[in-house]
Design a protein around this motif. Structure first.
Motif, mmCIF file in Angstrom:
data_model
loop_
_atom_site.group_PDB
_atom_site.id
_atom_site.type_symbol
_atom_site.label_atom_id
_atom_site.label_comp_id
_atom_site.label_asym_id
_atom_site.label_seq_id
_atom_site.Cartn_x
_atom_site.Cartn_y
_atom_site.Cartn_z
ATOM 1 N N LEU A 110 39.599 37.826 43.909
ATOM 2 C CA LEU A 110 39.812 36.655 43.494
ATOM 3 C C LEU A 110 40.726 36.223 42.616
ATOM 4 N N VAL A 111 41.044 37.494 41.656
ATOM 5 C CA VAL A 111 41.935 37.369 40.523
ATOM 6 C C VAL A 111 43.021 38.119 40.628
ATOM 7 N N ALA A 112 44.187 37.757 39.736
ATOM 8 C CA ALA A 112 45.527 38.749 39.941
ATOM 9 C C ALA A 112 45.805 38.967 38.612
ATOM 10 N N LEU A 113 46.553 40.061 38.400
ATOM 11 C CA LEU A 113 46.988 40.606 37.077
ATOM 12 C C LEU A 113 47.433 39.529 36.260
ATOM 13 N N GLY A 114 47.036 39.662 35.090
ATOM 14 C CA GLY A 114 47.381 38.709 34.004
ATOM 15 C C GLY A 114 46.536 37.526 34.085
ATOM 16 N N GLN B 124 32.378 35.561 35.707
ATOM 17 C CA GLN B 124 33.204 34.906 36.682
ATOM 18 C C GLN B 124 33.219 35.927 37.977
ATOM 19 N N PRO B 125 33.017 35.579 39.393
ATOM 20 C CA PRO B 125 33.324 36.533 40.294
ATOM 21 C C PRO B 125 34.786 36.845 40.261
ATOM 22 N N LEU B 126 34.889 38.339 40.277
ATOM 23 C CA LEU B 126 36.494 38.761 40.393
ATOM 24 C C LEU B 126 36.564 39.372 41.777
ATOM 25 N N LEU B 127 35.659 39.708 42.370
ATOM 26 C CA LEU B 127 35.960 40.186 43.864
ATOM 27 C C LEU B 127 34.538 40.358 44.455
ATOM 28 N N TYR B 128 34.846 40.291 45.981
ATOM 29 C CA TYR B 128 33.456 40.442 46.640
ATOM 30 C C TYR B 128 33.512 41.796 47.586
ATOM 31 N N VAL B 129 32.387 42.504 47.556
ATOM 32 C CA VAL B 129 32.088 43.644 48.200
ATOM 33 C C VAL B 129 31.526 43.564 49.326
ATOM 34 N N SER B 130 31.721 43.888 50.571
ATOM 35 C CA SER B 130 30.643 43.652 51.892
ATOM 36 C C SER B 130 30.117 44.945 51.844
ATOM 37 N N ALA C 7 29.132 39.736 44.867
ATOM 38 C CA ALA C 7 30.122 39.364 43.919
ATOM 39 C C ALA C 7 30.198 40.540 42.702
ATOM 40 N N VAL C 8 31.469 41.073 42.292
ATOM 41 C CA VAL C 8 31.612 41.787 40.937
ATOM 42 C C VAL C 8 32.031 40.805 40.133
ATOM 43 N N ARG C 9 31.359 40.684 38.885
ATOM 44 C CA ARG C 9 31.697 39.554 38.133
ATOM 45 C C ARG C 9 32.107 40.106 36.974
ATOM 46 N N SER C 10 32.721 39.362 36.074
ATOM 47 C CA SER C 10 33.677 39.961 34.932
ATOM 48 C C SER C 10 32.516 40.057 33.749
ATOM 49 N N PRO C 11 32.360 41.324 33.075
ATOM 50 C CA PRO C 11 31.467 41.543 31.955
ATOM 51 C C PRO C 11 31.676 40.832 30.651
ATOM 52 N N ILE C 12 32.851 40.381 30.506
ATOM 53 C CA ILE C 12 33.481 39.658 29.537
ATOM 54 C C ILE C 12 34.368 38.356 29.693
ATOM 55 N N ALA C 13 34.684 37.537 28.666
ATOM 56 C CA ALA C 13 35.712 36.755 28.770
ATOM 57 C C ALA C 13 37.184 37.618 28.285
ATOM 58 N N GLY C 14 38.278 37.370 29.017
ATOM 59 C CA GLY C 14 39.249 37.965 28.679
ATOM 60 C C GLY C 14 40.337 37.814 29.638
ATOM 61 N N VAL C 15 41.262 38.763 29.648
ATOM 62 C CA VAL C 15 42.540 38.601 30.579
ATOM 63 C C VAL C 15 42.577 39.993 31.553
ATOM 64 N N ILE C 16 42.711 39.738 32.733
ATOM 65 C CA ILE C 16 42.968 40.666 33.703
ATOM 66 C C ILE C 16 44.151 41.630 33.325
ATOM 67 N N VAL C 17 44.208 42.725 32.667
ATOM 68 C CA VAL C 17 45.307 43.556 32.020
ATOM 69 C C VAL C 17 45.722 44.693 33.175
ATOM 70 N N GLN C 18 44.662 45.126 34.041
ATOM 71 C CA GLN C 18 44.807 46.249 35.049
ATOM 72 C C GLN C 18 43.897 46.024 36.132
ATOM 73 N N LYS C 19 44.649 46.157 37.260
ATOM 74 C CA LYS C 19 44.051 45.844 38.818
ATOM 75 C C LYS C 19 44.027 47.321 39.319
#
Length: 168
Positions: free
Chosen positions: A13-17, A24-30, A118-130
């Motif tokens: 669900l999110v892109a680099l930067g 917040q959900p970042l991705l979903y795993v089946s 959902a794999v959720r973000s553990p903190i608030a911040g910016v995606i710096v590496q995918k």
């Protein structure tokens, strides 16, 4: 962010930067873990219902003097074990955020329980590496999916000449 379940990535669900909020959900795993957990819960619930019917029959037979007390008590013990199995299997599903009500609603509607987690973000911040891509199989507790940086405070280390200090 590290995933807590096994399985292939269904959606990212999110892109680099991009910014991410805490939880917040970042991705979903089946997850096959969820599917197995639901199957275990359903089997335990069926066994509990079966054992409840046996206890009821045994109680009638005991009241009529047709069976020994130990046979009735044995059926009650089996029922108690089945009830414990239901609670244990439900506890495993609660870890994934699935409740017995979710399963009941899905069964009444004739639909499957969603096994995407959902794999959720553990903190608030910016995606710096995918570090993942769709379809990639992730391992619980081992696969690092994203590096997230809290950029609310940034420290810089450098070498500055003494004569340049007033400009910094």
């Amino acid at each position: 962010a590290i995933t807590q379940v096994n399985g292939p990535i269904a959606r990212i669900l999110v892109a680099l930067g991009t910014p991410a909020q805490k939880d917040q959900p970042l991705l979903y795993v089946s997850s096959p873990d969820v599917a197995n957990g639901i199957a275990t819960y359903r089997k335990a619930r069926n066994r509990e219902a079966f054992n409840k019917r046996i206890v009821d029959r045994m109680k009638e037979l005991l009241d009529r003097g047709a069976i020994a007390t130990k046979d009735y008590e044995s059926s009650v013990a089996d029922y108690n074990d089945a009830t414990t199995d239901v609670q244990n299997s439900l506890q495993a599903l609660r870890i994934f955020g699935i409740t017995s009500a979710d399963i009941d609603v899905a069964e009444k509607q004739g639909t499957a329980v969603n096994t995407e987690l959902a794999v959720r973000s553990p903190i608030a911040g910016v995606i710096v590496q995918k570090l993942v891509s769709p379809g990639m199989v992730v391992q619980a507790g081992q696969t690092v999916c994203f590096a997230i940086s809290d950029v609310s405070a940034v420290w810089v280390q450098g070498h500055i000449f003494d004569r340049d200090l007033p400009s910094v």
